[in-house]
Design an enzyme around this catalytic site. Structure first.
Site, PDB file in Angstrom:
ATOM      1  N   LYS A 173      -0.447   4.567   4.962  1.00  0.00           N
ATOM      2  CA  LYS A 173      -1.527   3.736   5.689  1.00  0.00           C
ATOM      3  C   LYS A 173      -1.526   3.917   6.566  1.00  0.00           C
ATOM      4  CE  LYS A 173      -3.657  -0.731   4.918  1.00  0.00           C
ATOM      5  NZ  LYS A 173      -4.972   0.034   5.263  1.00  0.00           N
ATOM      6  N   HIS A 224       1.107  -1.200   0.480  1.00  0.00           N
ATOM      7  CA  HIS A 224      -0.290  -0.350   0.213  1.00  0.00           C
ATOM      8  C   HIS A 224       0.942   1.030   0.169  1.00  0.00           C
ATOM      9  CE1 HIS A 224      -3.031  -2.670   1.445  1.00  0.00           C
ATOM     10  NE2 HIS A 224      -3.927  -2.431   0.670  1.00  0.00           N
TER      11      HIS A 224
HETATM   12  P1  NAD Z   1      -6.947   9.345   4.654  1.00  0.00           P
HETATM   13  O1  NAD Z   1      -6.230   9.631   5.987  1.00  0.00           O
HETATM   14  O2  NAD Z   1      -6.459   9.957   3.465  1.00  0.00           O
HETATM   15  O3  NAD Z   1      -8.095  10.564   5.541  1.00  0.00           O
HETATM   16  C1  NAD Z   1      -8.702   9.646   6.903  1.00  0.00           C
HETATM   17  C2  NAD Z   1      -9.839  10.399   7.143  1.00  0.00           C
HETATM   18  O4  NAD Z   1     -10.274  10.724   7.920  1.00  0.00           O
HETATM   19  C3  NAD Z   1      -9.563  12.070   6.526  1.00  0.00           C
HETATM   20  O5  NAD Z   1     -10.643  13.117   5.701  1.00  0.00           O
HETATM   21  C4  NAD Z   1      -8.830  12.593   8.086  1.00  0.00           C
HETATM   22  O6  NAD Z   1      -9.403  14.407   8.405  1.00  0.00           O
HETATM   23  C5  NAD Z   1     -10.545  11.861   8.872  1.00  0.00           C
HETATM   24  N1  NAD Z   1     -10.555  11.942  10.311  1.00  0.00           N
HETATM   25  C6  NAD Z   1      -8.646  11.446  10.632  1.00  0.00           C
HETATM   26  N2  NAD Z   1      -8.786  11.170  12.425  1.00  0.00           N
HETATM   27  C7  NAD Z   1      -9.848  11.895  12.085  1.00  0.00           C
HETATM   28  C8  NAD Z   1     -10.299  12.225  13.778  1.00  0.00           C
HETATM   29  N3  NAD Z   1     -10.091  12.466  14.958  1.00  0.00           N
HETATM   30  N4  NAD Z   1     -11.935  12.619  13.782  1.00  0.00           N
HETATM   31  C9  NAD Z   1     -12.842  12.929  12.108  1.00  0.00           C
HETATM   32  N5  NAD Z   1     -12.278  12.673  11.274  1.00  0.00           N
HETATM   33  C10 NAD Z   1     -10.522  12.426  11.185  1.00  0.00           C
HETATM   34  O7  NAD Z   1      -7.285   7.905   4.113  1.00  0.00           O
HETATM   35  P2  NAD Z   1      -7.899   6.866   3.540  1.00  0.00           P
HETATM   36  O8  NAD Z   1      -6.996   6.747   2.508  1.00  0.00           O
HETATM   37  O9  NAD Z   1      -9.494   7.387   2.364  1.00  0.00           O
HETATM   38  O10 NAD Z   1      -8.469   5.571   4.644  1.00  0.00           O
HETATM   39  C11 NAD Z   1      -9.347   5.672   4.898  1.00  0.00           C
HETATM   40  C12 NAD Z   1      -9.812   4.448   5.848  1.00  0.00           C
HETATM   41  O11 NAD Z   1      -9.430   3.964   5.034  1.00  0.00           O
HETATM   42  C13 NAD Z   1      -8.191   3.498   6.211  1.00  0.00           C
HETATM   43  O12 NAD Z   1      -8.903   2.982   7.189  1.00  0.00           O
HETATM   44  C14 NAD Z   1      -8.716   2.740   5.167  1.00  0.00           C
HETATM   45  O13 NAD Z   1      -7.323   1.479   5.675  1.00  0.00           O
HETATM   46  C15 NAD Z   1      -9.614   1.942   4.297  1.00  0.00           C
HETATM   47  N6  NAD Z   1      -9.810   1.817   2.928  1.00  0.00           N
HETATM   48  C16 NAD Z   1     -10.878   1.246   3.160  1.00  0.00           C
HETATM   49  C17 NAD Z   1     -10.682   0.973   1.912  1.00  0.00           C
HETATM   50  C18 NAD Z   1     -12.113  -0.288   1.726  1.00  0.00           C
HETATM   51  O14 NAD Z   1     -12.409  -0.906   0.839  1.00  0.00           O
HETATM   52  N7  NAD Z   1     -12.662  -0.827   2.892  1.00  0.00           N
HETATM   53  C19 NAD Z   1      -9.940   0.784   0.753  1.00  0.00           C
HETATM   54  C20 NAD Z   1      -8.934   2.293   1.016  1.00  0.00           C
HETATM   55  C21 NAD Z   1      -9.392   2.347   2.116  1.00  0.00           C
END
Ligand code: NAD
Length: 277
Positions: A164, A160
């Site tokens: 991440k 990844h």
């Molecule tokens: P990212 O870091 O780009 O985004 C995270 C978001 O969460 C941001 O908008 C941030 O401001 C917000 N955030 C962080 N801490 C916070 C808090 N305490 N309160 C409120 N908001 C908060 O991450 P990403 O790449 O978008 O991934 C997000 C999650 O989704 C991760 O857990 C990742 O593993 C997961 N993910 C899952 C899939 C799936 O298909 N299920 C696919 C991609 C990513």
């Protein structure tokens, strides 16, 4: 006459969704994908850092105001890809308002998973570590392969982007659960960790018969690659899923939100959506 006042077919109103983490990688992708579709409507989004989001008619609010937003708006589903600590609060707020949740966040501990399960008693909760259709199929195929090749060494390698947070990925844990289940070693939920999982190797580390190696690679902006290797001394089988674009996860999560419409409270998985029932 139909409720729509038309001549025969009632026009379906698309489900209205709220997207958390709007400024995150996945939040942005969900908003962009929803903006291109007419079968789902992103009516609001939350973020910790208010920013300009180029989607018309979208209400952008502070993350901390989510409970009020959910209580006051006509919303069908919450879609959350953020961090476990916020995700639990968001899903609980949605459940309190009787609103379904689609959870893509990964890295929950056992207590957080329990909180999500409890919320699902009040409103539907659909959680998946990976919303790519190909990964769901990979999970099923891996179970079959791990059982048929029960004596083969199994290793799971995931790759990844460097931003991440959690390792190994939630998807890798789901795949490990599947291998363990197929081989009768238990394993359940993404917080569990089977006794035979070996995370990377260093120094003198000869392989035990039953161990399953787990390797988390972090580099650049790679969206997500999962590979399962089954090998003995004479042959090897590699099953690989490569996500080229985050749009594939966004599309799956939006499909899940649509599928949840009208469902009873309970715990659902992405496989339920793909089963078409
Ligand atoms: P990212 O870091 O780009 O985004 C995270 C978001 O969460 C941001 O908008 C941030 O401001 C917000 N955030 C962080 N801490 C916070 C808090 N305490 N309160 C409120 N908001 C908060 O991450 P990403 O790449 O978008 O991934 C997000 C999650 O989704 C991760 O857990 C990742 O593993 C997961 N993910 C899952 C899939 C799936 O298909 N299920 C696919 C991609 C990513």
């Amino acid at each position: 006459m139909t409720p729509s006042g038309g001549t025969g077919t009632a026009r379906r109103v698309p489900p209205r969704v709220v997207i958390t983490g709007a400024t995150g990688r996945m939040g942005g992708e969900l908003l962009a994908t929803a903006g291109e579709r007419d079968d789902v409507w992103a009516v609001a989004a939350t973020t910790r850092t208010p920013a300009a989001i180029p989607i018309e008619d979208l209400e952008l609010q502070q993350a901390s105001e989510l409970p009020e937003l959910l209580a006051d708006s006509a919303v069908d589903a919450l879609i959350d890809f953020t961090v476990p600590e916020y995700s639990v609060d968001a899903v609980e707020a949605a459940a309190d308002a009787g609103i379904a949740s689609v959870v893509g966040t990964t890295g929950f501990d056992d207590g957080q998973l329990e909180a999500l399960r409890t919320a699902s008693e009040s409103a539907p909760v659909l959680k998946a570590a990976n919303f790519a259709r190909g990964v769901e199929v990979l999970r099923q195929v891996v179970g079959e392969a791990a059982a048929a090749m029960a004596d083969y060494d199994a290793e799971v390698i995931e790759t990844h982007h460097s931003g991440k947070r959690d390792a190994p990925s939630g998807t890798a844990k789901t795949i490990l659960d599947e291998i363990e289940r197929a081989r009768g070693a238990g394993g359940d939920e993404d917080a569990s960790d089977g006794e035979d999982r070996v995370h990377g190797r260093e120094g003198r580390a000869p392989r035990e018969q039953d161990e399953v190696g787990v390797h988390a690679v972090r580099a650049g902006d790679i969206t997500g690659v999962h590979e399962v290797l089954l090998a003995d001394n004479h042959e090897e089988l590699r099953i690989t899923h490569r996500a080229e674009d985050r749009g594939v996860f966004a599309a799956g999560a939006l499909d899940a939100a649509i599928w949840l419409e009208g469902r009873e409270p309970g715990w659902y998985e992405f496989g339920d959506v793909l089963s078409g029932e």
